[in-house]
Enzyme design. Structure first.
Site, PDB file in Angstrom:
ATOM      1  N   ASN A  81       0.827  -1.323   0.004  1.00  0.00           N
ATOM      2  CA  ASN A  81      -0.012   0.079   0.076  1.00  0.00           C
ATOM      3  C   ASN A  81       0.717   1.283  -0.138  1.00  0.00           C
ATOM      4  O   ASN A  81       1.850   1.387  -0.839  1.00  0.00           O
ATOM      5  CB  ASN A  81      -1.172  -0.009   1.052  1.00  0.00           C
ATOM      6  CG  ASN A  81      -0.613  -0.102   2.590  1.00  0.00           C
ATOM      7  OD1 ASN A  81      -0.084  -0.932   2.737  1.00  0.00           O
ATOM      8  ND2 ASN A  81      -0.943   0.976   3.419  1.00  0.00           N
ATOM      9  N   ASP A  82       0.663   2.167   1.119  1.00  0.00           N
ATOM     10  CA  ASP A  82       1.107   3.413   0.651  1.00  0.00           C
ATOM     11  C   ASP A  82       2.696   3.749   0.156  1.00  0.00           C
ATOM     12  O   ASP A  82       3.541   3.097   0.915  1.00  0.00           O
ATOM     13  CB  ASP A  82       1.110   4.232   2.015  1.00  0.00           C
ATOM     14  CG  ASP A  82      -0.272   4.523   2.629  1.00  0.00           C
ATOM     15  OD1 ASP A  82      -1.213   3.786   2.044  1.00  0.00           O
ATOM     16  OD2 ASP A  82      -0.433   5.112   3.872  1.00  0.00           O
ATOM     17  N   ARG A 203      -0.922  10.334  12.648  1.00  0.00           N
ATOM     18  CA  ARG A 203      -0.046   9.466  11.932  1.00  0.00           C
ATOM     19  C   ARG A 203       0.538  10.155  10.793  1.00  0.00           C
ATOM     20  O   ARG A 203       0.101  11.300  10.453  1.00  0.00           O
ATOM     21  CB  ARG A 203      -0.615   8.148  11.701  1.00  0.00           C
ATOM     22  CG  ARG A 203      -2.017   8.368  10.724  1.00  0.00           C
ATOM     23  CD  ARG A 203      -2.532   6.926  10.451  1.00  0.00           C
ATOM     24  NE  ARG A 203      -3.702   7.113   9.773  1.00  0.00           N
ATOM     25  CZ  ARG A 203      -4.717   6.856  10.480  1.00  0.00           C
ATOM     26  NH1 ARG A 203      -5.006   6.694  11.476  1.00  0.00           N
ATOM     27  NH2 ARG A 203      -6.202   6.719   9.826  1.00  0.00           N
ATOM     28  N   ASP A 204       1.329   9.704   9.978  1.00  0.00           N
ATOM     29  CA  ASP A 204       1.939   9.885   8.534  1.00  0.00           C
ATOM     30  C   ASP A 204       2.640  11.232   8.761  1.00  0.00           C
ATOM     31  O   ASP A 204       2.211  12.122   7.772  1.00  0.00           O
ATOM     32  CB  ASP A 204       0.468   9.969   7.795  1.00  0.00           C
ATOM     33  CG  ASP A 204      -0.321   8.849   7.636  1.00  0.00           C
ATOM     34  OD1 ASP A 204       0.016   7.789   8.150  1.00  0.00           O
ATOM     35  OD2 ASP A 204      -1.588   8.984   7.314  1.00  0.00           O
ATOM     36  N   GLU A 252      -5.269  11.729   5.581  1.00  0.00           N
ATOM     37  CA  GLU A 252      -4.092  10.959   5.989  1.00  0.00           C
ATOM     38  C   GLU A 252      -3.011  11.572   4.987  1.00  0.00           C
ATOM     39  O   GLU A 252      -3.148  12.206   3.868  1.00  0.00           O
ATOM     40  CB  GLU A 252      -4.353   9.549   5.507  1.00  0.00           C
ATOM     41  CG  GLU A 252      -5.590   8.823   6.519  1.00  0.00           C
ATOM     42  CD  GLU A 252      -5.582   7.513   6.178  1.00  0.00           C
ATOM     43  OE1 GLU A 252      -5.463   6.748   7.048  1.00  0.00           O
ATOM     44  OE2 GLU A 252      -6.298   7.067   4.995  1.00  0.00           O
ATOM     45  N   TRP A 342      -9.682   2.209  -0.204  1.00  0.00           N
ATOM     46  CA  TRP A 342      -9.876   1.589   1.005  1.00  0.00           C
ATOM     47  C   TRP A 342     -11.367   1.006   0.943  1.00  0.00           C
ATOM     48  O   TRP A 342     -11.857  -0.091   1.873  1.00  0.00           O
ATOM     49  CB  TRP A 342      -9.592   2.248   2.171  1.00  0.00           C
ATOM     50  CG  TRP A 342      -8.259   2.490   2.288  1.00  0.00           C
ATOM     51  CD1 TRP A 342      -7.481   3.536   2.209  1.00  0.00           C
ATOM     52  CD2 TRP A 342      -7.434   1.271   2.920  1.00  0.00           C
ATOM     53  NE1 TRP A 342      -6.081   3.060   2.846  1.00  0.00           N
ATOM     54  CE2 TRP A 342      -6.097   1.883   3.159  1.00  0.00           C
ATOM     55  CE3 TRP A 342      -7.555  -0.014   3.055  1.00  0.00           C
ATOM     56  CZ2 TRP A 342      -5.056   0.778   3.593  1.00  0.00           C
ATOM     57  CZ3 TRP A 342      -6.481  -0.971   3.425  1.00  0.00           C
ATOM     58  CH2 TRP A 342      -5.333  -0.293   3.734  1.00  0.00           C
TER      59      TRP A 342
END
Length: 547
Positions: A81-82, A203-204, A252, A342
């Protein structure tokens, strides 16, 4: 963001041979490729931009799954993923992506490393930051920077990665450092460098150097807001402000960077992956132009713009080339994203790997349209070096209410189709890709709404997918005029459409039947005319057996 992850590293080579000296090409081809010549039936072929098309391989290994991409980055198996923002060090580009070797039976992502010399072909290098090694959980999204001046205390030129670690649902920020240009990382003894303040989504971290204020800046995704933090040394961070929204869902994978338009006007751009459902969109990369004063970002306009209008361009990252002058770096930027959503990420049909793929690298420029600064994106220039001989046709006309095969047909479902559409007064133009008669993926133009759209509700997997997969995605109205240029990159499980001179793009995962046939349909009362048609195969970018 990442909740699903890999184990350490078998070495994977992604091979596409770029134009180079004849001797070097001969050695590479002898070692790893079978040279083939594309089908050159009528119309007569014309040379592509690559002078080395005969050195490229267009034949896929027989044991590949039908959905394995030919020129998009995936692991050989398990979960992806990312992407993590690439950086340049040691004479090459370094990209990481979240990877889970235990999927679907176990959770937890880690950073898988890939390198490139041109941002088109990538070589997988194995896991660089492993999960579950320091008691703080798995490794989620973050960002890596080259600490040129050694501000963090690990030496000049050390690569510093700030990442989210998640343990028992608690997200914290940790620091890892590399002294070998990003091939391996050690954990900082003082981790976590930022402990969770008692919130769920935290996060991130995206870290950039703020030259004007001589400080590091971090943008952190904190639910429906983005938090800004500053640091002198990448280890101690101080909160300074936030940018809050209540209409874009969970934010995000934020980004913050500066660019100039052709006139030299400077602006800061804040971006985040967001949910556009309230404006009849899917998830994607939203962005705002504005100003940054060292502690606060102020948007020029409240409503965001979107970098891509397709269903599957998420967790996107942008970066510049540090080898260029400051002026050049501000004028142009690169970007790529995760080709997935997602809403159905865990429902995709491939068996040998899961999670989709990464998009091709695109080049961003900043322009003014209708009094507002906007980003335009097109495939990176080096992409032409991986195209085979192109075939061309001057004009094709399809009568109203009929379907006709395109005069040019690909031999394989990995190609670039470029054409100029003569815009009709009404009705629709439909380019039906992977057409079997019963199934197809449609790239179309709706003249009544002046939009380009992608429709995959009739691809081979659509009936088994969630409803969100079957929704048709469109660009904003284009003000297209008399003609409209379309540039379509087709792979075995994706379609990327670039409209005009990069005014719009639509990136979409597709899972079609095993057909490369292209047909054209004219819907309505007006004929459809396509001119300056150009079809070129794209070389296989993965070499089987090296995973």
């Amino acid at each position: 963001m990442g909740t699903v992850s890999t184990s350490a590293g078998r070495r994977t080579r992604w091979i596409i041979v770029a134009a180079a000296g004849a001797a070097a090409l001969a050695l590479i081809v002898a070692a790893v490729m079978i040279a083939t010549r594309p089908n050159t039936t009528e119309p007569q072929p014309t040379p592509s931009a690559s002078s080395s098309a005969e050195a490229l391989s267009f034949e896929r290994p027989e044991d590949w799954s039908p959905y394995r991409p030919s020129f998009h980055l995936t692991p050989g198996e398990h979960w992806i993923n990312d992407p993590q923002r690439p950086f340049f060090a040691g004479g090459e580009w370094h990209l990481y992506y979240l990877y889970n070797a235990d999927y679907p039976d176990g959770n937890g992502t880690e950073w898988y490393h890939a390198t490139s010399d041109d941002l088109v072909s990538w070589q997988n290098e194995g896991v660089a930051i492993e999960k579950y090694r320091n008691g703080l959980g798995d490794i989620l999204t973050g960002s890596a920077v080259v600490d040129t001046e050694g501000t963090a205390g690990f030496g000049r030129g050390a690569v510093i990665a700030l990442v989210t670690q998640q343990d028992d649902g608690v997200q914290r920020q940790s620091l890892f450092y590399s002294t070998d240009n990003g091939y391996s990382f050690q954990g900082y003894d003082g981790n976590p460098v930022m402990d969770n303040p008692g919130v769920v989504d935290w996060r991130d971290p995206k870290v950039v150097w703020d030259e004007a204020n001589a400080q590091w800046v971090m943008v952190l995704a904190e639910g429906e807001r983005l938090g800004f933090y500053v640091s002198p040394d990448l280890r101690s961070w101080r909160y300074v402000s936030d940018f809050a929204r209540n209409d874009l869902g969970l934010l995000e994978c934020a980004d913050l960077f500066e660019m100039t338009d052709a006139s030299g006007r400077r602006t800061w751009i804040l971006a985040a992956s967001a949910d556009g459902a309230k404006s009849d969109r899917t998830t994607g990369l939203a962005y705002w132009t504005g100003s940054w004063d060292g502690s606060t970002f102020t948007a020029d306009v409240d409503d965001p713009l979107w970098l891509d209008d397709g269903a599957d361009f998420y967790a996107a990252v942008t970066w510049d080339d540090p080898r260029h002058s400051e002026a050049e770096r501000l004028q142009s930027r690169f970007a790529l994203g995760w080709i997935n959503n997602w809403a159905y990420a865990r429902d995709l049909p491939p068996e040998d790997w899961q999670g989709g793929a990464l998009s091709v690298t695109r080049q961003l420029t900043l322009v003014e349209e209708a009094g507002r600064l906007v980003l335009r994106s097109q495939p990176v220039d080096a992409f032409v070096d991986y195209m085979g001989e192109a075939r061309t046709a001057e004009t094709i006309t399809v009568e109203p209410g009929t379907v006709s095969d395109l005069a040019l047909q690909p031999d394989d479902a990995a190609y670039r189709l470029q054409t100029t559409l003569e815009v009709p007064d009404s009705g629709e133009v439909r380019l039906r890709l992977f057409d079997t008669g019963a199934t197809a993926v449609t790239v179309g133009y709706d003249a009544d709404r002046d939009v380009v759209f992608v429709n995959r509700e009739r691809d081979a997997a659509a009936a088994e997918m969630p409803e969100a997969y079957r929704e048709i995605r469109t660009t904003a109205p284009l003000d297209s005029g008399d003609t409209l240029a379309l540039d379509i990159l087709v792979d075995h499980s994706s379609v990327e459409v670039f409209v005009g001179d990069g005014r719009a793009s639509l990136t979409t995962a597709v899972y079609p039947a095993e057909s490369a046939r292209i047909s054209v349909e004219a819907v309505g009362d007006a004929p459809v005319t396509l001119r300056d048609i150009r079809l070129a195969p794209i070389a296989v970018a993965q070499k089987d057996g090296l995973f």
